[in-house]
Design an enzyme around this catalytic site. Structure first.
Site, PDB file in Angstrom:
ATOM      1  N   GLY A  12       7.951  -8.345   6.726  1.00  0.00           N
ATOM      2  CA  GLY A  12       8.781  -7.191   7.103  1.00  0.00           C
ATOM      3  C   GLY A  12       8.850  -7.055   8.620  1.00  0.00           C
ATOM      4  N   ASP A  16      11.596  -1.256  10.203  1.00  0.00           N
ATOM      5  CA  ASP A  16      11.397  -0.049  11.005  1.00  0.00           C
ATOM      6  C   ASP A  16       9.921   0.134  11.391  1.00  0.00           C
ATOM      7  OD1 ASP A  16      12.369   2.630  11.905  1.00  0.00           O
ATOM      8  OD2 ASP A  16      10.909   3.293  10.408  1.00  0.00           O
ATOM      9  N   LEU A  17       9.027  -0.043  10.431  1.00  0.00           N
ATOM     10  CA  LEU A  17       7.607   0.167  10.706  1.00  0.00           C
ATOM     11  C   LEU A  17       7.115  -0.827  11.764  1.00  0.00           C
ATOM     12  CD1 LEU A  17       4.961   1.675   9.707  1.00  0.00           C
ATOM     13  CD2 LEU A  17       4.503  -0.436   8.478  1.00  0.00           C
ATOM     14  N   VAL A  88      10.603 -13.375   0.370  1.00  0.00           N
ATOM     15  CA  VAL A  88       9.277 -13.259  -0.265  1.00  0.00           C
ATOM     16  C   VAL A  88       9.242 -13.788  -1.695  1.00  0.00           C
ATOM     17  CG1 VAL A  88       8.434 -11.349   1.142  1.00  0.00           C
ATOM     18  CG2 VAL A  88       9.650 -10.857  -0.984  1.00  0.00           C
ATOM     19  N   LYS A 149       1.627   2.084   2.193  1.00  0.00           N
ATOM     20  CA  LYS A 149       1.835   2.984   1.057  1.00  0.00           C
ATOM     21  C   LYS A 149       3.241   2.792   0.514  1.00  0.00           C
ATOM     22  CE  LYS A 149       4.126   7.008   2.706  1.00  0.00           C
ATOM     23  NZ  LYS A 149       4.379   8.363   2.752  1.00  0.00           N
ATOM     24  N   ASP A 178      -3.450   4.503   5.346  1.00  0.00           N
ATOM     25  CA  ASP A 178      -2.834   5.831   5.259  1.00  0.00           C
ATOM     26  C   ASP A 178      -2.898   6.374   6.684  1.00  0.00           C
ATOM     27  OD1 ASP A 178      -2.318   8.546   5.110  1.00  0.00           O
ATOM     28  OD2 ASP A 178      -3.193   8.727   3.118  1.00  0.00           O
ATOM     29  N   HIS A 179      -1.757   6.423   7.352  1.00  0.00           N
ATOM     30  CA  HIS A 179      -1.808   6.702   8.790  1.00  0.00           C
ATOM     31  C   HIS A 179      -2.334   8.110   9.099  1.00  0.00           C
ATOM     32  CE1 HIS A 179       2.200   8.230   7.772  1.00  0.00           C
ATOM     33  NE2 HIS A 179       2.075   9.011   8.820  1.00  0.00           N
ATOM     34  N   GLU A 217       7.736  19.262   6.003  1.00  0.00           N
ATOM     35  CA  GLU A 217       8.672  18.383   6.710  1.00  0.00           C
ATOM     36  C   GLU A 217       9.961  19.155   6.966  1.00  0.00           C
ATOM     37  OE1 GLU A 217       8.392  13.960   5.433  1.00  0.00           O
ATOM     38  OE2 GLU A 217       8.461  15.147   3.608  1.00  0.00           O
ATOM     39  N   HIS A 241      -1.747  11.274   1.511  1.00  0.00           N
ATOM     40  CA  HIS A 241      -2.155  12.086   2.664  1.00  0.00           C
ATOM     41  C   HIS A 241      -2.928  13.346   2.262  1.00  0.00           C
ATOM     42  CE1 HIS A 241       0.654   9.369   4.364  1.00  0.00           C
ATOM     43  NE2 HIS A 241       1.740  10.069   4.114  1.00  0.00           N
TER      44      HIS A 241
HETATM   45  P1  NAD Z   1      12.328  -1.388   6.262  1.00  0.00           P
HETATM   46  O1  NAD Z   1      13.280  -1.350   5.137  1.00  0.00           O
HETATM   47  O2  NAD Z   1      12.741  -0.916   7.603  1.00  0.00           O
HETATM   48  O3  NAD Z   1      11.810  -2.894   6.455  1.00  0.00           O
HETATM   49  C1  NAD Z   1      11.630  -3.762   5.383  1.00  0.00           C
HETATM   50  C2  NAD Z   1      11.471  -5.199   5.856  1.00  0.00           C
HETATM   51  O4  NAD Z   1      11.402  -6.076   4.728  1.00  0.00           O
HETATM   52  C3  NAD Z   1      12.616  -5.729   6.711  1.00  0.00           C
HETATM   53  O5  NAD Z   1      12.056  -6.540   7.720  1.00  0.00           O
HETATM   54  C4  NAD Z   1      13.431  -6.570   5.723  1.00  0.00           C
HETATM   55  O6  NAD Z   1      14.194  -7.576   6.343  1.00  0.00           O
HETATM   56  C5  NAD Z   1      12.332  -7.158   4.885  1.00  0.00           C
HETATM   57  N1  NAD Z   1      12.756  -7.627   3.566  1.00  0.00           N
HETATM   58  C6  NAD Z   1      13.420  -6.952   2.595  1.00  0.00           C
HETATM   59  N2  NAD Z   1      13.607  -7.729   1.505  1.00  0.00           N
HETATM   60  C7  NAD Z   1      13.028  -8.933   1.772  1.00  0.00           C
HETATM   61  C8  NAD Z   1      12.826 -10.135   1.049  1.00  0.00           C
HETATM   62  N3  NAD Z   1      13.290 -10.311  -0.197  1.00  0.00           N
HETATM   63  N4  NAD Z   1      12.152 -11.134   1.657  1.00  0.00           N
HETATM   64  C9  NAD Z   1      11.674 -11.005   2.903  1.00  0.00           C
HETATM   65  N5  NAD Z   1      11.803  -9.878   3.635  1.00  0.00           N
HETATM   66  C10 NAD Z   1      12.484  -8.860   3.091  1.00  0.00           C
HETATM   67  O7  NAD Z   1      11.005  -0.618   5.750  1.00  0.00           O
HETATM   68  P2  NAD Z   1       9.908   0.138   6.647  1.00  0.00           P
HETATM   69  O8  NAD Z   1      10.354   1.514   6.922  1.00  0.00           O
HETATM   70  O9  NAD Z   1       9.528  -0.721   7.796  1.00  0.00           O
HETATM   71  O10 NAD Z   1       8.694   0.271   5.614  1.00  0.00           O
HETATM   72  C11 NAD Z   1       7.844  -0.811   5.281  1.00  0.00           C
HETATM   73  C12 NAD Z   1       6.607  -0.276   4.569  1.00  0.00           C
HETATM   74  O11 NAD Z   1       5.896   0.591   5.436  1.00  0.00           O
HETATM   75  C13 NAD Z   1       6.895   0.532   3.299  1.00  0.00           C
HETATM   76  O12 NAD Z   1       5.875   0.304   2.378  1.00  0.00           O
HETATM   77  C14 NAD Z   1       6.800   1.967   3.782  1.00  0.00           C
HETATM   78  O13 NAD Z   1       6.436   2.869   2.744  1.00  0.00           O
HETATM   79  C15 NAD Z   1       5.696   1.846   4.813  1.00  0.00           C
HETATM   80  N6  NAD Z   1       5.709   2.904   5.841  1.00  0.00           N
HETATM   81  C16 NAD Z   1       6.733   2.963   6.737  1.00  0.00           C
HETATM   82  C17 NAD Z   1       6.716   3.957   7.720  1.00  0.00           C
HETATM   83  C18 NAD Z   1       7.808   4.026   8.761  1.00  0.00           C
HETATM   84  O14 NAD Z   1       7.649   4.844   9.676  1.00  0.00           O
HETATM   85  N7  NAD Z   1       8.853   3.237   8.676  1.00  0.00           N
HETATM   86  C19 NAD Z   1       5.660   4.876   7.774  1.00  0.00           C
HETATM   87  C20 NAD Z   1       4.629   4.795   6.838  1.00  0.00           C
HETATM   88  C21 NAD Z   1       4.661   3.791   5.884  1.00  0.00           C
END
Ligand code: NAD
Length: 483
Positions: A12, A16-17, A88, A149, A178-179, A217, A241
Site C-alpha cells: 500500500g 493515504d496512510l 497482492v 486496523k 492502534d494509533h 468526530e 480505540h
Molecule cells: P488507501 O486506499 O489510500 O491505500 C490503499 C493502498 O493499497 C494503495 O497504495 C493502493 O494502490 C493499494 N492497493 C489496492 N489494491 C491493491 C492490490 N490488489 N494490490 C496491490 N496494492 C493494492 O488506504 P489507506 O487510507 O492508506 O489505508 C490503509 C490501511 O490503513 C487501512 O487498513 C486503514 O484502515 C488503515 N488506516 C488508515 C489511516 C489513514 O489515515 N489513512 C488511519 C488509520 C488506519
C-alpha cells in the site's frame, strides 16, 4: 540511538496512510539515526511507478510535512526507497518482491531483518499473510509484521486472519497497530493513575461513580460511505480505540513497565469483562444515524450507502468489569460522526460526599486527548465575597513549545516496532475479548433488524448525537459531563 538494519516492505505504498503518516514518521526516525545507513523501504502497490517516482513522492511529502529540512538529508533519505509494482493477489509478484528484498538486504547489509507493513484495505491482509508464508518472503534475521486496523470484521474473521498471520509470524512479532496507543495523553493514563497518590488512592468503586469516554468526530463518512456501511461506529471506533482506553483505565497496576507485565495486567482485567446479553444491549446501548442539513447529506443519502442501511454512525454504551480496581464501576462511552466538534476526552466522575456546605459538586478528573492535551481536576473552594462554593480547575497542561515536540502517534509506534517493544500494541488475547463484546452487541442488533423493528435514533448533525443516549445511565443522578 542505535542504527537498526532492516528492509521494510510496505503493502500500500501509494496510499493515504503511507503518504500522510508512514513516510514523514520514517523521515523523523531517520533524522534521529534509528534507521540510517542499513535500511531500505520497498513501497508496493498496483500502479506502474518507478523507484525514482516513489522517491519524488517521498521527498514531496517530507517537504509538505516539515517546515525546515536539509535538502541533502531528504535526498539521502529518499534514496533508500524502492518501488515494486505488485498486485497482492498475484503469486509471481511475490517472487519478484522477494528477489528485490534479497538484493537490497545484501546492498544495505540489513542482516536478513524484515519488516512487513500492511497499509492497505483490510480485505487483503489475509491474502498478503498467506503469500508471505507460501512464497517464503521472511528473511533470516528478525521478521516483524505491522497490521493496520481493522483486524477482522468479527471474532470469526479475526481468528481466521490471525491464523493466516501466525503461519509465518510469532505472536511477539505481530504488531497490531492502534494509533490511539501512540497519543500523548493516552500514554499519560498509566503515569497519571499510578504515580499520584491523590489519584491512585481514589481509583476504586468506593470513590469513582462512573467513567465517561467520548470520541467525537466532526466529519461525516465523506468518500468512505461504501466501506463505512459495512462497518459502523461500533466496529470502527469501539472495538479498537475505545476499548484500548477502557482497558488502560480499568486494568490493575502492572508489576513493572515491561511489555509482558503491561499485557498481563490487561489480560487479567479482560477476563472479567462483562459481555452484555441482548436485553442489556437494548437497555444500555443506543445506536444512531445522522440526519441531513441544508448543506450535508443524511447518512442514508450519502454516496454508496444503502438507503435502508441499519449501520450506525453513532453508538453509546456501557461496560463493566467484575475484577480490577474499579470492578463494578460503570464505564460509559460514546462515539459518532457529525458531532458539534472533534473531541476525544475522558471524564472520571467522583461520588458526592456529605458535607456541611450542602450541595457542592463532586470532583471530576478530565483527560483531554484531542485536539487539546491536558488533564484537569475540578476543585471546590469558597467564593470570595458571598456565601457558597466556587469550582475551579487545576490543570496539567503543556506549553506550545512542549506540544511541538510531541511526536506523532505513528512515529512513536514505528519506533517501538523497530526496537521490538510491543507494549503499545494489541495482543491477540486482548483483541479476542474486544471482538467477543462487539459480536454480542452486533448480534443483538442484527436480531432487532431481522425482527423488523430496529431502534436507530436519527440525530441532528453537528450537535451532541441522539438525546436517547442520555438514558443509558444507571441512576438519575448521572449524566454526560461533556455536553
Ligand atoms: P488507501 O486506499 O489510500 O491505500 C490503499 C493502498 O493499497 C494503495 O497504495 C493502493 O494502490 C493499494 N492497493 C489496492 N489494491 C491493491 C492490490 N490488489 N494490490 C496491490 N496494492 C493494492 O488506504 P489507506 O487510507 O492508506 O489505508 C490503509 C490501511 O490503513 C487501512 O487498513 C486503514 O484502515 C488503515 N488506516 C488508515 C489511516 C489513514 O489515515 N489513512 C488511519 C488509520 C488506519
Amino acid at each position: 540511538m542505535k542504527n537498526i538494519p532492516v528492509i521494510m516492505i510496505i503493502f500500500g505504498g501509494s496510499g493515504d496512510l503511507a503518504h500522510r503518516k508512514l513516510y514523514p514518521s520514517l523521515f523523523n526516525l531517520y533524522e534521529q539515526g534509528l534507521i540510517h545507513d542499513n535500511f531500505a523501504v520497498i513501497g508496493t502497490a498496483r500502479r506502474p511507478w518507478s523507484h525514482e517516482y516513489l522517491r519524488e513522492q517521498v521527498s514531496d511529502v517530507i517537504h509538505e510535512t516539515h517546515d525546515q529540512v536539509d535538502e541533502n538529508e531528504v535526498k539521502a533519505f529518499a534514496s533508500h526507497f524502492y518501488y515494486q509494482s505488485h498486485d497482492v493477489t498475484n503469486v509471481e509478484h511475490y517472487v519478484t518482491l522477494k528477489k528485490l528484498a534479497q538484493e537490497l538486504d545484501d546492498r544495505y547489509s540489513a542482516q536478513g531483518n524484515c519488516l512487513f507493513y500492511m497499509a492497505m484495505a483490510p480485505r487483503f491482509f489475509g491474502t498478503i499473510a498467506t503469500h508471505i508464508n507460501d512464497q517464503h518472503l521472511t528473511g533470516s534475521g528478525f521478521n516483524r509484521i505491522v497490521v493496520e486496523k481493522p483486524f477482522g470484521h468479527d471474532l470469526v474473521s479475526a481468528e481466521q486472519l490471525n491464523k493466516e498471520i501466525t503461519a509465518s509470524f510469532d505472536e511477539n512479532d505481530i504488531f497490531r497497530i492502534d494509533h490511539y496507543l501512540g497519543k500523548e495523553m493516552i500514554q499519560n493514563i498509566m503515569p497519571m493513575r499510578f504515580t499520584n497518590p491523590l489519584i491512585k488512592n481514589i481509583w476504586s468503586g468506593e470513590y469513582i461513580k462512573n467513567i465517561q469516554i467520548t470520541l467525537a468526530e466532526r466529519l461525516g463518512v465523506e468518500a468512505r460511505g461504501g466501506y463505512y456501511d459495512t462497518s459502523g461506529a461500533l466496529r470502527d471506533m469501539v472495538q479498537n480505540h475505545i476499548f484500548q482506553i477502557i482497558t488502560l483505565l480499568a486494568m490493575p497496576e502492572p508489576k513493572d513497565l515491561s511489555s509482558d507485565s503491561v499485557h498481563q495486567a490487561k489480560q487479567e482485567l479482560l477476563k472479567s469483562l462483562i459481555i452484555p446479553t441482548p436485553e442489556e444491549v437494548k437497555k444500555n446501548f443506543v445506536r444512531g444515524q445522522y440526519l441531513g442539513s441544508d448543506t450535508t447529506f443524511a447518512y442514508k443519502k450519502e454516496p454508496n450507502v444503502d438507503p435502508d442501511s441499519t449501520t450506525e454512525t453513532y453508538v453509546a454504551g456501557k461496560t463493566k468489569f467484575t475484577s480490577g480496581p474499579i470492578a463494578g464501576v460503570p464505564i460509559y462511552f460514546r462515539t459518532g460522526k457529525e458531532f458539534k466538534e472533534k473531541k476525544t476526552r475522558i471524564d472520571i466522575v467522583l461520588k458526592h460526599i456529605n458535607n456541611p456546605y450542602g450541595q457542592a459538586h463532586s470532583n471530576n478528573i478530565t483527560i483531554e486527548v484531542d485536539p487539546e492535551s491536558k488533564i484537569y481536576i475540578t476543585i471546590n473552594g469558597k467564593k470570595i465575597d458571598e456565601p457558597g462554593i466556587r469550582r475551579e480547575d487545576l490543570t496539567y497542561a503543556f506549553s506550545k513549545e512542549e506540544m511541538a515536540k510531541v511526536p506523532d502517534g505513528y512515529e512513536r509506534l514505528l519506533h517501538d516496532v523497530f526496537v521490538n517493544d510491543s507494549t503499545n500494541f494489541t495482543h491477540w488475547s486482548e483483541l479476542k475479548r474486544y471482538w467477543e463484546f462487539i459480536d454480542a452487541v452486533e448480534d443483538a442488533w442484527q436480531k432487532e433488524n431481522e425482527a423488523g423493528n430496529p431502534e436507530i435514533a436519527q440525530y441532528l448533525p453537528y450537535r451532541m448525537g441522539p438525546k436517547e443516549a442520555d438514558n443509558i445511565f444507571e441512576s438519575p443522578t448521572e449524566h454526560w459531563i461533556y455536553e
